[in-house]
Design a protein around this motif. Structure first.
Motif, PDB file in Angstrom:
ATOM      1  N   ASN A  70       0.830  -1.210   0.000  1.00 52.41           N
ATOM      2  CA  ASN A  70       0.000   0.000   0.000  1.00 52.41           C
ATOM      3  C   ASN A  70       0.863   1.260   0.000  1.00 52.41           C
ATOM      4  O   ASN A  70       0.523   2.263  -0.628  1.00 52.41           O
ATOM      5  CB  ASN A  70      -0.898   0.025   1.237  1.00 52.41           C
ATOM      6  CG  ASN A  70      -1.979  -1.031   1.199  1.00 52.41           C
ATOM      7  OD1 ASN A  70      -2.368  -1.489   0.130  1.00 52.41           O
ATOM      8  ND2 ASN A  70      -2.460  -1.432   2.363  1.00 52.41           N
ATOM      9  N   LEU A  71       1.977   1.172   0.690  1.00 51.58           N
ATOM     10  CA  LEU A  71       2.843   2.336   0.864  1.00 51.58           C
ATOM     11  C   LEU A  71       3.647   2.669  -0.388  1.00 51.58           C
ATOM     12  O   LEU A  71       3.867   3.833  -0.713  1.00 51.58           O
ATOM     13  CB  LEU A  71       3.799   2.074   2.030  1.00 51.58           C
ATOM     14  CG  LEU A  71       4.694   3.234   2.439  1.00 51.58           C
ATOM     15  CD1 LEU A  71       3.897   4.243   3.247  1.00 51.58           C
ATOM     16  CD2 LEU A  71       5.878   2.721   3.248  1.00 51.58           C
ATOM     17  N   GLU A  72       4.108   1.641  -1.099  1.00 53.84           N
ATOM     18  CA  GLU A  72       5.086   1.840  -2.172  1.00 53.84           C
ATOM     19  C   GLU A  72       4.521   2.503  -3.422  1.00 53.84           C
ATOM     20  O   GLU A  72       5.275   3.109  -4.183  1.00 53.84           O
ATOM     21  CB  GLU A  72       5.718   0.500  -2.555  1.00 53.84           C
ATOM     22  CG  GLU A  72       6.705  -0.025  -1.539  1.00 53.84           C
ATOM     23  CD  GLU A  72       7.317  -1.342  -1.942  1.00 53.84           C
ATOM     24  OE1 GLU A  72       8.512  -1.542  -1.719  1.00 53.84           O
ATOM     25  OE2 GLU A  72       6.563  -2.194  -2.488  1.00 53.84           O
ATOM     26  N   SER A  73       3.223   2.410  -3.657  1.00 57.16           N
ATOM     27  CA  SER A  73       2.661   3.025  -4.854  1.00 57.16           C
ATOM     28  C   SER A  73       2.824   4.539  -4.794  1.00 57.16           C
ATOM     29  O   SER A  73       2.688   5.156  -3.732  1.00 57.16           O
ATOM     30  CB  SER A  73       1.177   2.667  -4.995  1.00 57.16           C
ATOM     31  OG  SER A  73       0.433   3.168  -3.905  1.00 57.16           O
ATOM     32  N   ASN A  74       3.136   5.125  -5.934  1.00 55.92           N
ATOM     33  CA  ASN A  74       3.328   6.578  -6.046  1.00 55.92           C
ATOM     34  C   ASN A  74       4.421   7.107  -5.118  1.00 55.92           C
ATOM     35  O   ASN A  74       4.285   8.166  -4.502  1.00 55.92           O
ATOM     36  CB  ASN A  74       2.017   7.329  -5.783  1.00 55.92           C
ATOM     37  CG  ASN A  74       0.965   7.043  -6.829  1.00 55.92           C
ATOM     38  OD1 ASN A  74       1.276   6.910  -8.014  1.00 55.92           O
ATOM     39  ND2 ASN A  74      -0.272   6.911  -6.413  1.00 55.92           N
ATOM     40  N   THR A  75       5.490   6.331  -4.996  1.00 53.74           N
ATOM     41  CA  THR A  75       6.682   6.801  -4.290  1.00 53.74           C
ATOM     42  C   THR A  75       7.872   6.655  -5.226  1.00 53.74           C
ATOM     43  O   THR A  75       7.806   5.958  -6.237  1.00 53.74           O
ATOM     44  CB  THR A  75       6.960   6.002  -3.002  1.00 53.74           C
ATOM     45  OG1 THR A  75       7.208   4.633  -3.333  1.00 53.74           O
ATOM     46  CG2 THR A  75       5.797   6.096  -2.033  1.00 53.74           C
ATOM     47  N   ARG A  76       8.962   7.315  -4.880  1.00 52.05           N
ATOM     48  CA  ARG A  76      10.189   7.170  -5.659  1.00 52.05           C
ATOM     49  C   ARG A  76      11.371   7.045  -4.716  1.00 52.05           C
ATOM     50  O   ARG A  76      11.319   7.495  -3.567  1.00 52.05           O
ATOM     51  CB  ARG A  76      10.386   8.357  -6.608  1.00 52.05           C
ATOM     52  CG  ARG A  76      10.581   9.700  -5.908  1.00 52.05           C
ATOM     53  CD  ARG A  76      10.711  10.832  -6.899  1.00 52.05           C
ATOM     54  NE  ARG A  76      10.850  12.119  -6.230  1.00 52.05           N
ATOM     55  CZ  ARG A  76      12.016  12.624  -5.842  1.00 52.05           C
ATOM     56  NH1 ARG A  76      13.150  11.964  -6.070  1.00 52.05           N
ATOM     57  NH2 ARG A  76      12.080  13.803  -5.242  1.00 52.05           N
ATOM     58  N   GLU A  77      12.416   6.427  -5.212  1.00 54.49           N
ATOM     59  CA  GLU A  77      13.618   6.223  -4.408  1.00 54.49           C
ATOM     60  C   GLU A  77      14.602   7.357  -4.636  1.00 54.49           C
ATOM     61  O   GLU A  77      14.830   7.781  -5.769  1.00 54.49           O
ATOM     62  CB  GLU A  77      14.266   4.893  -4.786  1.00 54.49           C
ATOM     63  CG  GLU A  77      15.492   4.529  -3.990  1.00 54.49           C
ATOM     64  CD  GLU A  77      16.071   3.187  -4.410  1.00 54.49           C
ATOM     65  OE1 GLU A  77      17.251   3.157  -4.829  1.00 54.49           O
ATOM     66  OE2 GLU A  77      15.338   2.177  -4.338  1.00 54.49           O
ATOM     67  N   ILE A  78      15.159   7.883  -3.555  1.00 54.22           N
ATOM     68  CA  ILE A  78      16.160   8.934  -3.673  1.00 54.22           C
ATOM     69  C   ILE A  78      17.468   8.297  -4.142  1.00 54.22           C
ATOM     70  O   ILE A  78      18.039   7.451  -3.444  1.00 54.22           O
ATOM     71  CB  ILE A  78      16.387   9.647  -2.332  1.00 54.22           C
ATOM     72  CG1 ILE A  78      15.116  10.371  -1.888  1.00 54.22           C
ATOM     73  CG2 ILE A  78      17.537  10.637  -2.426  1.00 54.22           C
ATOM     74  CD1 ILE A  78      14.686  11.495  -2.803  1.00 54.22           C
ATOM     75  N   TYR A  84      16.210   5.673   0.267  1.00 56.11           N
ATOM     76  CA  TYR A  84      14.932   5.772   0.958  1.00 56.11           C
ATOM     77  C   TYR A  84      13.844   6.326   0.036  1.00 56.11           C
ATOM     78  O   TYR A  84      14.122   6.965  -0.991  1.00 56.11           O
ATOM     79  CB  TYR A  84      15.050   6.586   2.243  1.00 56.11           C
ATOM     80  CG  TYR A  84      15.487   8.022   2.082  1.00 56.11           C
ATOM     81  CD1 TYR A  84      14.555   9.043   1.910  1.00 56.11           C
ATOM     82  CD2 TYR A  84      16.837   8.372   2.132  1.00 56.11           C
ATOM     83  CE1 TYR A  84      14.941  10.360   1.782  1.00 56.11           C
ATOM     84  CE2 TYR A  84      17.242   9.694   2.007  1.00 56.11           C
ATOM     85  CZ  TYR A  84      16.286  10.675   1.836  1.00 56.11           C
ATOM     86  OH  TYR A  84      16.679  11.978   1.706  1.00 56.11           O
ATOM     87  N   LEU A  85      12.605   6.067   0.407  1.00 55.99           N
ATOM     88  CA  LEU A  85      11.464   6.430  -0.417  1.00 55.99           C
ATOM     89  C   LEU A  85      10.871   7.773   0.002  1.00 55.99           C
ATOM     90  O   LEU A  85      10.840   8.104   1.187  1.00 55.99           O
ATOM     91  CB  LEU A  85      10.368   5.360  -0.305  1.00 55.99           C
ATOM     92  CG  LEU A  85      10.731   3.933  -0.701  1.00 55.99           C
ATOM     93  CD1 LEU A  85       9.520   3.019  -0.516  1.00 55.99           C
ATOM     94  CD2 LEU A  85      11.241   3.867  -2.138  1.00 55.99           C
ATOM     95  N   VAL A  86      10.411   8.521  -0.999  1.00 58.79           N
ATOM     96  CA  VAL A  86       9.667   9.757  -0.752  1.00 58.79           C
ATOM     97  C   VAL A  86       8.426   9.734  -1.634  1.00 58.79           C
ATOM     98  O   VAL A  86       8.395   9.057  -2.667  1.00 58.79           O
ATOM     99  CB  VAL A  86      10.514  11.012  -1.057  1.00 58.79           C
ATOM    100  CG1 VAL A  86      11.697  11.109  -0.110  1.00 58.79           C
ATOM    101  CG2 VAL A  86      10.978  11.019  -2.510  1.00 58.79           C
ATOM    102  N   PRO A  87       7.376  10.456  -1.258  1.00 57.10           N
ATOM    103  CA  PRO A  87       6.166  10.484  -2.086  1.00 57.10           C
ATOM    104  C   PRO A  87       6.415  11.179  -3.420  1.00 57.10           C
ATOM    105  O   PRO A  87       7.203  12.132  -3.497  1.00 57.10           O
ATOM    106  CB  PRO A  87       5.169  11.291  -1.245  1.00 57.10           C
ATOM    107  CG  PRO A  87       5.745  11.334   0.130  1.00 57.10           C
ATOM    108  CD  PRO A  87       7.224  11.242  -0.023  1.00 57.10           C
TER     109      PRO A  87
END
Length: 238
Positions: free
Chosen positions: A62-70, A75-78
């Motif tokens: 649920n969390l990973e959708s529409n996020t990107r990795e720096i 780490y992930l950001v929206p």
């Protein structure tokens, strides 16, 4: 070393270009642990060492959708250009987040103003673009809720199970956001209160919308009985 911690070490070594450098007693090797495992069977074996893995992985999905990795950090950001919601949905999320966290607030004198503000009842409004969002250091509502989340995670985590240290450090460094870490780790916390499984859902959603610290007491005045919130996509509205 603990047997299951050793198993995690062996799995990581099999998926590393430098297996001799792996030391699971060094928490650096816990960061982005599951993302570092490329072999599907090894990934399943690693997750299976945690009893709550099905629920945690469902939350992760649920969390990973529409996020990107720096890049370079991991780490992930929206992805704020791909997320949004209606004003009513945003107001409901903030209301839910505050209400869900109320039982977690420490009953300390320094929290009296915030707990009293919440318990008296309040409305939630979209802040006009002309109103400046307060700095996090001045946003006492956010600070008190954040402290409650951090303290609850620390107090209720199963530190007595050695290999769960990997899971905790992985969750914390995945987004560097305690709201999200607590959301992911909620199934394995040793809860002393009767709390719903959805307790951290709103907090995680606010993070995905770029709004984790974009709600505050109007004018920083508790007599206002109002919480302001403004999402990033609302900043330029006229």
């Amino acid at each position: 070393m603990d047997h299951k911690l050793n198993m995690l070490a062996e799995i990581l070594k099999r998926n590393s270009d430098d297996p001799d450098s792996i030391d699971m007693e060094n928490e650096v090797d816990h960061y982005f642990f599951f993302q570092s495992i490329s072999n599907t069977d090894d990934l399943e074996a690693a997750w299976a060492l945690f009893d709550e893995h099905k629920e945690i992985r469902s939350r992760l999905l649920n969390l990973e959708s529409n996020t990107r990795e720096i890049p370079g950090w991991g780490y992930l950001v929206p992805q704020l250009d791909q997320v949004g919601c209606s004003e009513d949905e945003l107001l409901a999320l903030v209301s839910s987040h505050i209400s869900m966290l109320r039982p977690l607030l420490l009953e300390e004198d320094y929290n009296d103003e915030i707990t009293s503000f919440i318990d008296r009842g309040f409305s939630i409004e979209i802040a006009p673009p002309s109103v400046e969002i307060p700095d996090v250091s001045d946003n006492e509502l956010f600070g008190v809720l954040y402290e409650a989340i951090s303290d609850y995670l620390i107090e209720h985590y199963p530190y007595d199970i050695p290999h769960y240290a990997v899971l905790r450090n992985w969750a914390i460094y995945l987004t560097k956001c305690d709201e999200v870490a607590c959301y992911l780790l909620w199934p394995c916390l040793k809860h002393k209160l009767t709390l719903p499984d959805s307790c951290m859902d709103a907090g995680a959603k606010l993070w995905k919308l770029g709004c984790r610290d974009r709600y505050w007491v109007k004018d920083l005045d508790y007599e206002s009985k109002t919480v302001y919130v403004r999402a990033p996509w609302m900043d330029k509205r006229i």
